[in-house]
Design a protein around this motif. Structure first.
Motif, PDB file in Angstrom:
ATOM      1  N   ALA A  23       3.327 -11.392  -1.206  1.00  0.00           N
ATOM      2  CA  ALA A  23       2.969 -10.184  -0.470  1.00  0.00           C
ATOM      3  C   ALA A  23       3.193  -8.970  -1.363  1.00  0.00           C
ATOM      4  O   ALA A  23       4.220  -8.847  -2.022  1.00  0.00           O
ATOM      5  CB  ALA A  23       3.791 -10.074   0.804  1.00  0.00           C
ATOM      6  N   GLU A  24       2.220  -8.089  -1.379  1.00  0.00           N
ATOM      7  CA  GLU A  24       2.301  -6.924  -2.256  1.00  0.00           C
ATOM      8  C   GLU A  24       3.068  -5.792  -1.589  1.00  0.00           C
ATOM      9  O   GLU A  24       2.889  -5.530  -0.408  1.00  0.00           O
ATOM     10  CB  GLU A  24       0.896  -6.437  -2.605  1.00  0.00           C
ATOM     11  N   THR A  25       3.893  -5.138  -2.362  1.00  0.00           N
ATOM     12  CA  THR A  25       4.546  -3.933  -1.902  1.00  0.00           C
ATOM     13  C   THR A  25       3.505  -2.817  -1.954  1.00  0.00           C
ATOM     14  O   THR A  25       2.800  -2.689  -2.955  1.00  0.00           O
ATOM     15  CB  THR A  25       5.721  -3.576  -2.840  1.00  0.00           C
ATOM     16  N   PRO A  26       3.384  -2.037  -0.886  1.00  0.00           N
ATOM     17  CA  PRO A  26       2.385  -0.959  -0.909  1.00  0.00           C
ATOM     18  C   PRO A  26       2.636  -0.002  -2.077  1.00  0.00           C
ATOM     19  O   PRO A  26       3.771   0.260  -2.453  1.00  0.00           O
ATOM     20  CB  PRO A  26       2.597  -0.244   0.427  1.00  0.00           C
ATOM     21  N   LEU A  27       1.546   0.499  -2.631  1.00  0.00           N
ATOM     22  CA  LEU A  27       1.655   1.481  -3.709  1.00  0.00           C
ATOM     23  C   LEU A  27       2.161   2.794  -3.140  1.00  0.00           C
ATOM     24  O   LEU A  27       1.820   3.171  -2.018  1.00  0.00           O
ATOM     25  CB  LEU A  27       0.291   1.693  -4.364  1.00  0.00           C
ATOM     26  N   SER A  28       2.932   3.505  -3.921  1.00  0.00           N
ATOM     27  CA  SER A  28       3.435   4.807  -3.475  1.00  0.00           C
ATOM     28  C   SER A  28       2.282   5.802  -3.412  1.00  0.00           C
ATOM     29  O   SER A  28       1.265   5.646  -4.092  1.00  0.00           O
ATOM     30  CB  SER A  28       4.507   5.325  -4.436  1.00  0.00           C
ATOM     31  N   THR A  29       2.458   6.831  -2.621  1.00  0.00           N
ATOM     32  CA  THR A  29       1.465   7.898  -2.514  1.00  0.00           C
ATOM     33  C   THR A  29       1.227   8.532  -3.874  1.00  0.00           C
ATOM     34  O   THR A  29       0.096   8.838  -4.243  1.00  0.00           O
ATOM     35  CB  THR A  29       1.935   8.966  -1.499  1.00  0.00           C
TER      36      THR A  29
END
Length: 112
Positions: A23-29
């Motif tokens: 599962a991928e960690t969401p990219l930061s803004t």
């Protein structure tokens, strides 16, 4: 010995563990902003600042959707041999390349 139902439950859970690790960690803004800048500045230096084409071809959604997201991400990472399209694998992760591919396929401001 464990009951059969418990053994099957443990087996099922152990099979799911590798999926959870993928599962991928969401990219930061902040990183998304950097990727948008890269797309419209660096990629835009060949594909045009509005992605309408230049040295490289235009990148409309219809053309980008001819590829799977993972196929387009691989093209971004590996480049296109025999053309001016470089591989970006030294600067982008697979997750970031998939984000760019998804953006080109779904949030592309280029109207055909």
């Amino acid at each position: 010995m464990l009951p059969l139902t418990l053994r099957f439950s443990l087996l099922a859970l152990s099979c799911m563990l590798p999926l959870a690790a993928l599962a991928e960690t969401p990219l930061s803004t902040e990183r998304v902003t950097e990727l948008e800048t890269l797309l419209y500045q660096d990629c835009g230096s060949c594909h045009g600042m509005t992605l309408r084409g230049g040295l490289g071809p235009a990148l409309p959604e219809s053309r980008m959707n001819a590829y799977s997201r993972d196929g387009l991400a691989a093209l971004i990472l590996d480049g296109v041999k025999g053309t001016a399209m470089p591989g970006w694998d030294g600067l982008l992760t697979e997750q970031e390349a998939r984000w760019i591919a998804d953006h080109l396929q779904n949030d592309n401001p280029l109207d055909e």
